[in-house]
Write a protein that holds these residues in place. Structure first.
Motif, short mmCIF file in Angstrom:
data_model
loop_
_atom_site.label_atom_id
_atom_site.label_comp_id
_atom_site.label_asym_id
_atom_site.label_seq_id
_atom_site.Cartn_x
_atom_site.Cartn_y
_atom_site.Cartn_z
N UNK A 191 0.85 -1.19 0.00
CA UNK A 191 0.00 0.00 0.00
C UNK A 191 0.89 1.23 0.00
N UNK A 220 -4.76 -9.81 -0.15
CA UNK A 220 -4.39 -8.86 0.90
C UNK A 220 -5.50 -7.87 1.22
N UNK A 221 -6.24 -7.45 0.19
CA UNK A 221 -7.23 -6.39 0.37
C UNK A 221 -8.63 -6.97 0.24
N UNK A 241 -18.68 -0.71 -6.25
CA UNK A 241 -18.01 -0.47 -4.97
C UNK A 241 -16.56 -0.96 -4.91
N UNK A 261 -10.02 0.60 -4.25
CA UNK A 261 -9.90 0.24 -2.84
C UNK A 261 -8.89 -0.87 -2.60
N UNK A 280 -8.29 7.91 5.27
CA UNK A 280 -7.73 6.96 4.31
C UNK A 280 -7.60 5.59 4.97
N UNK A 281 -7.92 4.54 4.20
CA UNK A 281 -7.79 3.18 4.70
C UNK A 281 -6.60 2.52 4.04
N UNK A 326 -5.68 -0.68 2.74
CA UNK A 326 -6.50 -1.87 2.45
C UNK A 326 -5.80 -3.17 2.81
N UNK A 344 -19.03 -2.23 2.85
CA UNK A 344 -19.53 -2.98 1.71
C UNK A 344 -20.10 -4.31 2.21
N UNK A 345 -20.62 -5.12 1.31
CA UNK A 345 -21.30 -6.35 1.74
C UNK A 345 -20.37 -7.35 2.42
N UNK A 369 -16.04 -4.45 4.59
CA UNK A 369 -14.88 -3.56 4.44
C UNK A 369 -15.33 -2.12 4.22
N UNK A 370 -14.60 -1.17 4.80
CA UNK A 370 -15.04 0.22 4.77
C UNK A 370 -14.92 0.88 3.39
N UNK A 371 -15.94 1.66 3.06
CA UNK A 371 -15.89 2.54 1.91
C UNK A 371 -15.85 3.94 2.49
#
Lengths: 440, 90
Positions: free
Chosen positions: A190, A340-341, A377, A381, B14-15, B17, B37-38, B41-43
């Motif tokens: 990251x 990892x994510x 979504x 991320x 900020x995350x 991930x 999210x489903x 995990x944070x959005x």
């Protein structure tokens, strides 16, 4: 990663630059290289380095590994660091449908190594590590032989070594590569601020794709005017592409940026109108099979939600099913997730399963809406671009194969879903055959 | 920065991930800026943290068991048009 690819030697074009040696039937040895390209410029004086640095800025060369970042900007950033950088030559080529970096190393290894030496001089690199997975045996062998040839003649000011990181899809992602070279497990890391260089034991790291460096070698020799004499004003020069899938002569070609996709496909022997064309790579995008006039260049492709990426142009035959092919490709990318994510680790298998059910006609009524929401979504991320690429591909499939998708969603899959895979998806299990009635 | 543009500093969540393990405390403390999210995990909203929520945001950062949440300063260019508008209002 067992793509069987050959070089298509199309002699009808005068844009043979990176493949000049190969296209004239020459071998990969140093003498042939020097005969065709001449000696590499020695950049011992600051004025010489400045001249090459300026040429690099003016020529507009962008990275050929996939992200397409301006090469000069990356080099300038690294040249300004206090510690001497480490230069990683990225020939990982994790895209299963891509073979261009391999072919380039097999055919013209010295061009890549010349470019690495030029870039190393510009950023005052202390060391160059050429990263070629052992699985790409031909390329690794050619690189090894070329390095030995150069060492014997004491050609290079900067030390070069060959490394063989694991051949995973994401292993060539630059933070993953830097992590592996630093002794880590080779997973993407990251990086909140991508404007700051990565470091390996205090050394800042410059990662450049093998093809990009081969272009650098030629810009250093011939200047930016020469480089810009082919291609488009806003996207100059040539680029290597790998034509894969349903063509008569799949393989690697060098084309001018801006060449219509259809013309490239004609050179590779397009048997008939394709069902769709995959551009960039597995994390790329589909375009419509009738949209073949589109120039292979960043701006035009961006308008279609696609990109030059790693230079893959993949043809889906008219009889194959784009939904089923996409399901397999996304399943492959999900398998290649480093885990990892969360959004990638859980999101991609979920998207892959939705696509799989859709493909085989086992969609539940809520599937399309659920799939679209998931695709909304996931992007942005993850630590690396893998999930974003998978989403881009899936979204392009919903767009390009739209009417087909609607039929599949009504559990009326096209006959093409039983068509075999067009693109290699190593490790992906056979598509699940959802029997009717597994889901209400 | 661009000529004639001014910048303002603002804070943004900020995350990381890789570090995040979906404990979900952040969304509980700060539903205005974090949804899940489903998969849990944070959005995280990309808008600047408003002053009224700053205290809660700091708590969310401090209470993340994986230390995956952070508050980062970002510079935002303010368009000259807005600057003019603000000064004319005075």
């Amino acid at each position: 990663m067992t793509t069987t690819t050959t070089t298509t030697t199309a002699t009808l074009r005068d844009t043979s630059r990176l493949l000049a040696v190969a296209d004239n039937g020459g071998g990969p040895d140093l003498d042939t290289h020097l005969q065709v390209h001449g000696p590499a410029p020695q950049l011992t004086r600051a004025a010489e380095r400045d001249a090459v640095s300026d040429a690099l800025s003016r020529c507009g060369l962008t990275g050929r590994g996939g992200a397409g970042f301006a090469t000069a900007r990356k080099v300038d950033l690294l040249a300004r660091q206090r510690h001497r950088p480490l230069l990683l030559v990225n020939a990982m080529e994790g895209e299963p449908a891509s073979a261009k970096d391999r072919v380039l190393l097999e055919r013209s290894p010295h061009l890549v190594l010349d470019g690495a030496q030029v870039a190393a001089s510009l950023v005052r690199a202390s060391r160059i590590v050429l990263c070629v997975p052992a699985e790409h045996g031909g390329a690794a062998h050619a690189a090894h032989v070329a390095l030995a040839e150069r060492a014997r003649r004491h050609l290079d000011p900067v030390r070069m070594e060959l490394a063989a990181p694991p051949a995973r899809y994401a292993a060539g992602e630059e933070s993953a590569l830097a992590d592996w070279v630093a002794g880590g497990s080779g997973l993407p890391t990251f990086r909140p601020d991508k404007g700051q260089p990565m470091t390996v034991r205090r050394s800042p790291v410059l990662v450049q794709n093998a093809e990009t460096l081969a272009h650098v070698a030629l810009v250093a020799r011939h200047g930016d005017g020469w480089f810009r004499s082919v291609g488009l004003p806003e996207a100059a020069g040539t680029t290597l592409v790998t034509v894969a899938g349903a063509v008569e002569r799949p393989g690697v070609m060098e084309v001018e940026l801006g060449t219509p996709v259809g013309r490239i496909l004609d050179w590779a022997g397009l048997p008939g109108p394709p069902g769709g064309v995959l551009l960039g790579g597995y994390g790329g995008a589909w375009i419509d099979g009738s949209d073949l006039d589109v120039p292979f260049a960043p701006a035009a492709l961006r308008q279609r939600g696609a990109a030059v990426g790693a230079g893959v142009i993949g043809v889906l035959s008219a009889g194959a099913c784009g939904v089923a092919e996409t399901a397999r490709l996304v399943a492959y990318l999900a398998d290649e997730s480093a885990g990892q994510c969360g959004p990638c680790m859980f999101g991609l298998p979920a998207v892959a399963e939705d696509l799989d059910r859709l493909a085989v006609g086992a969609a539940d009524p809520a599937l399309l809406e659920r799939l679209r929401r998931r695709l909304e979504v996931i992007p942005g991320r993850g630590a690396c671009g893998l999930p974003d690429g998978a989403v881009r591909l899936a979204q392009s499939a919903l767009r390009v194969f739209g009417s087909d998708v609607a039929n599949h969603a009504r559990r009326r899959p096209c006959p093409g879903w039983a068509h075999g895979p067009t693109f290699p998806t190593p490790g992906v299990r056979r598509m699940s055959l959802w029997t009717t009635g597994t889901r209400r | 920065m661009d000529h004639g543009h001014e910048t303002v500093s603002e804070l943004q969540l900020r995350v990381d991930p890789v570090a995040c393990d979906a404990f979900g405390y952040c969304a509980e403390l700060l539903p205005e800026l974090v949804t899940l999210d489903e998969w849990g995990y944070p959005i995280v909203s990309d808008r600047a943290v408003p002053p009224a929520l700053l205290e809660l945001a700091r708590r969310a950062v401090a209470e993340c068991p994986r230390r995956a949440l952070s508050l980062e300063v970002r510079q935002r260019a303010v368009k000259p048009k807005r600057v003019r508008l603000a000064s004319s209002r005075r």
